[in-house]
Design an enzyme around this catalytic site. Structure first.
Site, PDB file in Angstrom:
ATOM      1  N   ASP A 194       0.836  -1.208   0.000  1.00 48.50           N
ATOM      2  CA  ASP A 194       0.000   0.000   0.000  1.00 48.50           C
ATOM      3  C   ASP A 194       0.872   1.259   0.000  1.00 48.50           C
ATOM      4  OD1 ASP A 194      -2.278  -1.642   0.111  1.00 48.50           O
ATOM      5  OD2 ASP A 194      -2.023  -1.876   2.268  1.00 48.50           O
ATOM      6  N   HIS A 228      -5.572  -3.756   5.321  1.00 45.67           N
ATOM      7  CA  HIS A 228      -5.154  -4.015   3.936  1.00 45.67           C
ATOM      8  C   HIS A 228      -6.321  -4.563   3.126  1.00 45.67           C
ATOM      9  CE1 HIS A 228      -2.809  -4.974   0.447  1.00 45.67           C
ATOM     10  NE2 HIS A 228      -3.226  -6.226   0.514  1.00 45.67           N
TER      11      HIS A 228
END
Ligand code: NAD
Ligand code: LMR
Length: 341
Positions: A155, A184
């Site tokens: 990310d 996530h």
């Protein structure tokens, strides 16, 4: 001397991740475990002229525990990309039914064979697989929250790349300047970027498109691969980026340093984490935050609300993330509580 074990080493992530680890000259032993083809991948990598001794382990049949025990013996770090990836139309949560038991069983083996190892979990859904790992380790009496990491580095890597594109900035210069927190998966992923000056050139629409792209970047790859899996190469890069920090702290590198990436961790196990969770996260205990590593474990974490100047808009995104995280965490813990270890 650093021994690293990869569980799921023959997979789409496992193979390039193992290659990157083989290139790290601080790794002295690279142990590759998979239920298929681990020996083939190990033989291949073993021809590369770097010091790490590479060994492959795969069980003879479903009952064979010798391979996993041998793979884990004496390991300092275990990285787990074992399990199934998404296909188009699936969410990460749809992987729970298969991957939850894979993580439970692998972590139970780690608890019994290498209880002091640092564990880095890549397998999805990370929002649940990390609580699964924590609960297994707790039940088996060897939980060290400083050594359990959900790998959310992809990310950060995406945020740097996408922001770099939008602001015409070299993404390398954004490393460590922006953070991604939360979990996530979709809207549990929250990029915190407004303290980075280059963001000011973005208008509202561009900023919202950026946030959305970081949150749903995984879907782009799943769609483009069209049934052949999800991100593997960018994930191998990201997983290695985080693992390298940890390896450095075990190899005579700086004794302690702040890494530019977050990890999804169990906050109450880190000093100040319980208070942080109660004050800012409505008691949610697993959350991805930037970490400071030392000697192969988490030394402390960065409180984004005190150190990163979170804006009102970002705070709202965190509120949405917390709602999504709660159920995924509980699902993981309940799964282990209903399991016989
Ligand atoms: P893959 O199918 O290519 O590889 C998975 C490997 O795991 C296979 O080689 C398989 O044999 C192995 N495996 C299955 N069960 C096992 C077990 N019990 N023990 C050891 N090995 C086992 O999948 P992939 O593309 O490498 O993805 C792996 C996982 O990583 C997926 O769950 C995916 O969703 C996740 N992922 C996470 C992130 C992240 O940012 N954290 C990013 C990308 C993918
Ligand atoms: C990603 O972010 O690319 C991974 O979590 C894989 C996925 O399922 O999207």
């Amino acid at each position: 001397m650093v021994k690293v074990t990869v569980a799921g080493a023959a997979g789409g992530i496992g193979q390039p991740l193992s290659l990157l680890l083989k290139l790290n000259t601080n790794v002295t032993e690279l142990s590759l475990f998979d239920i298929v083809n681990a020996k083939g991948v190990a033989a291949d990598l073993s021809h590369i002229n770097t010091p790490a001794v590479v060994k492959g382990y795969q069980p003879k049949d479903k009952e064979d525990r010798t391979a996993i025990v041998d793979a884990l013996k004496g390991t300092d770090i275990v990285i787990i990309p074992a399990g199934v990836p998404r296909k188009p139309g699936m969410t990460r949560a749809d992987l729970f039914n298969i991957n939850a038991s894979i993580i439970r069983d692998l972590v139970a083996n780690i608890a019994r064979t290498a209880p002091n190892a640092a564990i880095l979990i890549i397998s999805n859904p990370v929002n649940s697989t990390v609580p699964i790992a924590a609960q297994v380790l707790k039940k088996l009496g060897v939980f060290n929250p400083r050594k359990l990491f959900g790998v959310t580095t992809l990310d950060s890597v995406r945020a740097e790349t996408f922001l770099g594109e939008l602001t015409n900035t070299n993404p390398k210069n954004l490393k460590g300047k922006i953070s991604v927190v939360g979990g996530h998966s979709g809207d549990t992923i929250v990029p915190l970027v407004n303290y980075e000056p280059s963001v000011r050139i973005l208008n509202k629409k561009q900023y919202e498109a950026f946030v959305h792209r970081v949150q749903y970047g995984g879907d782009e790859v799943v769609k483009a691969k069209n049934g052949a899996g999800s991100a593997t190469l960018s994930m191998a890069y990201a997983g290695y980026r985080f693992a390298e920090y940890l390896i450095n702290t075990l190899s005579g590198g700086p004794n302690s340093y702040k890494v530019p990436d977050s990890a999804y961790i169990y906050l109450p196990g880190i000093e100040g984490g319980k208070e942080f969770s109660q004050k800012y996260l409505h008691g949610v205990e697993f959350f991805s935050v930037p970490v400071v590593l030392s000697n192969g474990e988490i030394r402390s974490f960065i409180n984004p609300f005190e150190e990163l100047r979170v804006t009102e808009e970002e705070n709202k995104l965190i509120g949405v993330a917390l709602k999504g995280l709660k159920g995924s965490i509980d699902q993981g813990i309940e799964f282990v509580n209903a399991s016989k270890l």
